[in-house]
Write a protein that holds these residues in place. Structure first.
Motif, PDB file in Angstrom:
ATOM      1  N   LEU A  88      50.061  40.694  79.870  1.00  0.00           N
ATOM      2  CA  LEU A  88      50.887  40.691  81.079  1.00  0.00           C
ATOM      3  C   LEU A  88      50.314  41.582  82.176  1.00  0.00           C
ATOM      4  N   HIS A  89      49.451  42.534  81.801  1.00  0.00           N
ATOM      5  CA  HIS A  89      48.874  43.442  82.800  1.00  0.00           C
ATOM      6  C   HIS A  89      47.410  43.127  83.100  1.00  0.00           C
ATOM      7  N   GLN A  90      46.877  42.077  82.520  1.00  0.00           N
ATOM      8  CA  GLN A  90      45.522  41.650  82.845  1.00  0.00           C
ATOM      9  C   GLN A  90      45.545  40.683  84.041  1.00  0.00           C
ATOM     10  N   PRO A  91      44.418  40.536  84.758  1.00  0.00           N
ATOM     11  CA  PRO A  91      44.384  39.627  85.899  1.00  0.00           C
ATOM     12  C   PRO A  91      44.737  38.188  85.492  1.00  0.00           C
ATOM     13  N   LEU A  92      45.637  37.604  86.252  1.00  0.00           N
ATOM     14  CA  LEU A  92      46.030  36.200  86.092  1.00  0.00           C
ATOM     15  C   LEU A  92      45.706  35.485  87.395  1.00  0.00           C
ATOM     16  N   ILE A  93      44.916  34.418  87.309  1.00  0.00           N
ATOM     17  CA  ILE A  93      44.561  33.620  88.483  1.00  0.00           C
ATOM     18  C   ILE A  93      45.386  32.342  88.450  1.00  0.00           C
ATOM     19  N   VAL A  94      46.138  32.080  89.503  1.00  0.00           N
ATOM     20  CA  VAL A  94      46.931  30.850  89.605  1.00  0.00           C
ATOM     21  C   VAL A  94      46.547  30.119  90.881  1.00  0.00           C
ATOM     22  N   SER A  95      46.965  28.845  90.979  1.00  0.00           N
ATOM     23  CA  SER A  95      46.492  27.998  92.073  1.00  0.00           C
ATOM     24  C   SER A  95      47.502  27.784  93.185  1.00  0.00           C
ATOM     25  N   SER A  96      48.668  28.458  93.140  1.00  0.00           N
ATOM     26  CA  SER A  96      49.652  28.306  94.209  1.00  0.00           C
ATOM     27  C   SER A  96      50.613  29.485  94.210  1.00  0.00           C
ATOM     28  N   ARG A  97      51.271  29.689  95.338  1.00  0.00           N
ATOM     29  CA  ARG A  97      52.283  30.746  95.424  1.00  0.00           C
ATOM     30  C   ARG A  97      53.465  30.440  94.502  1.00  0.00           C
ATOM     31  N   THR A 101      46.815  36.840  91.041  1.00  0.00           N
ATOM     32  CA  THR A 101      46.083  36.516  92.266  1.00  0.00           C
ATOM     33  C   THR A 101      46.191  35.022  92.518  1.00  0.00           C
ATOM     34  N   VAL A 102      46.474  34.646  93.764  1.00  0.00           N
ATOM     35  CA  VAL A 102      46.658  33.241  94.118  1.00  0.00           C
ATOM     36  C   VAL A 102      45.369  32.686  94.712  1.00  0.00           C
ATOM     37  N   ALA A 103      44.831  31.645  94.092  1.00  0.00           N
ATOM     38  CA  ALA A 103      43.668  30.949  94.640  1.00  0.00           C
ATOM     39  C   ALA A 103      44.128  29.964  95.713  1.00  0.00           C
ATOM     40  N   SER A 104      43.200  29.499  96.518  1.00  0.00           N
ATOM     41  CA  SER A 104      43.544  28.560  97.592  1.00  0.00           C
ATOM     42  C   SER A 104      43.712  27.141  97.090  1.00  0.00           C
ATOM     43  N   GLY A 105      43.458  26.922  95.819  1.00  0.00           N
ATOM     44  CA  GLY A 105      43.596  25.599  95.229  1.00  0.00           C
ATOM     45  C   GLY A 105      43.172  25.643  93.785  1.00  0.00           C
ATOM     46  N   ALA A 106      43.082  24.455  93.181  1.00  0.00           N
ATOM     47  CA  ALA A 106      42.759  24.388  91.763  1.00  0.00           C
ATOM     48  C   ALA A 106      41.314  23.971  91.504  1.00  0.00           C
TER      49      ALA A 106
END
Length: 258
Positions: free
Chosen positions: A205-214, A229-234
Motif C-alpha cells: 500500500l505504500h509502494q508506488p502505484l501507477i494508474v491510467s486515470s484520475r 501516480t496518474v499516467a496520461s493514458g494506458a
C-alpha cells in the motif's frame, strides 16, 4: 534489481513488459486476469448482420476491438459505409485501424487522459437525437458511456462480447504484494485493482502505484494506497513516463515506504 509488477493480460501485457525491459527495468507479470471471448448467440449474430443500421460504433478496449473485427470479417467481406468509429484510447484505435482499415476518432489531443469522459467531449458525440449507436465492451464495467449517450438522445445498443476471468496470484506474487518488495505496481483497470487489493498489505500500500486515470487514483485512495501516480493514458509510453516521474529508475533496489 527489484521488479516492476504489471497486471495487464495478453498481448498488451507482453507489449508493456517489452517496453519496460527495453528501458532497463526488471519485470514481473501477475497473470491474475484473462480475457475470454463470449460464445456468439443468435441475437449477437443478428446484431453483426445488421451492423449497417448503426451510425456510430464505440469500442472501449483493444480486446473488444479484436473481437469486433473478428465478427465483421466473418459477416462483412466489405465493410458497410457511413459508420463513424470511436475508441476510448489510442491502442484500441490502432487495433481497429490495423484489422479493419477504418478511421477512428479518439479523445481530443488536448485531453489530460484517454478516458470515457474525455471521449464524450467530442462535438460529434454531443447531439445524438435518435442516432443508433453501438457500444462494444466486455461484461460488467462502467455504464457511464451508455447512460450519457442515452441522455444525449442516442438509441444505444450495448454489446458485451468478452468476459474477464480473475484468479488468485501465485504464492510468490502474494509474498511480493505482502512485503512490497518491488519498484512499482502498474494497474490500468478498476476491477483489476479491486481484485488485487485483497492481497496488498501494508508494504504494497505504500509502494508506488501507477494508474491510467484520475478515476483509478480515487479508487486507489479508497483502497488504502498512498503513493499513486496518474499516467496520461494506458499506453506503454504514458506508463513509462509516469514510472519515471515517481523516481523508479532501472536497477533500483531500494524499498520505498517500508
Amino acid at each position: 534489481m527489484l521488479p516492476v509488477l504489471i497486471t495487464r493480460p495478453g498481448e498488451r501485457g507482453d507489449a508493456l513488459a517489452d517496453a519496460l525491459r527495453k528501458n532497463g527495468y526488471a519485470v514481473d507479470m501477475l497473470p491474475i486476469m484473462q480475457l475470454v471471448p463470449l460464445t456468439e448467440t443468435p441475437a449477437q449474430r443478428s446484431l453483426w448482420l445488421d451492423i449497417d443500421q448503426y451510425r456510430k460504433i464505440i469500442v472501449v478496449s483493444p480486446f473488444a476491438a479484436h473481437c469486433l473485427s473478428d465478427a465483421l470479417e466473418r459477416y462483412w467481406p466489405q465493410l458497410p459505409v457511413g459508420i463513424d468509429y470511436y475508441s476510448v484510447g489510442t491502442a484500441t484505435a490502432e487495433a481497429l485501424h490495423q484489422r479493419l482499415g477504418v478511421r477512428v476518432r479518439t479523445p481530443p489531443t488536448d485531453a489530460v487522459e484517454d478516458t470515457s469522459e474525455a471521449l464524450l467531449t467530442l462535438p460529434s458525440l454531443r447531439q445524438l437525437a435518435e442516432q443508433k449507436v453501438l457500444l462494444v465492451a466486455g461484461e460488467g464495467g462502467r455504464l457511464l458511456m451508455t447512460h450519457t449517450l442515452r441522455e444525449r438522445g442516442a438509441r444505444v445498443t450495448r454489446s458485451e462480447i468478452y468476459r474477464r476471468d480473475y484468479r488468485a496470484p501465485s504464492p510468490a506474487a502474494v509474498q511480493q504484494l505482502h512485503t512490497g518488495r518491488y519498484q512499482a505496481l502498474i494497474v490500468t483497470s478498476g476491477e483489476l485493482l479491486q481484485h488485487l487489493a485483497t492481497w496488498c498489505h501494508h508494504g504494497a500500500l505504500h509502494q508506488p502505484l501507477i494508474v491510467s486515470s484520475r478515476r483509478l487514483a480515487t479508487l486507489a485512495n479508497t483502497l488504502g494506497f498512498t503513493a499513486t501516480t496518474v499516467a496520461s493514458g494506458a499506453t506503454p509510453p504514458a506508463l513509462l513516463a509516469a514510472l519515471a516521474r515517481v523516481g523508479s529508475s532501472p536497477g533500483a533496489d531500494v524499498d520505498q515506504g517500508l
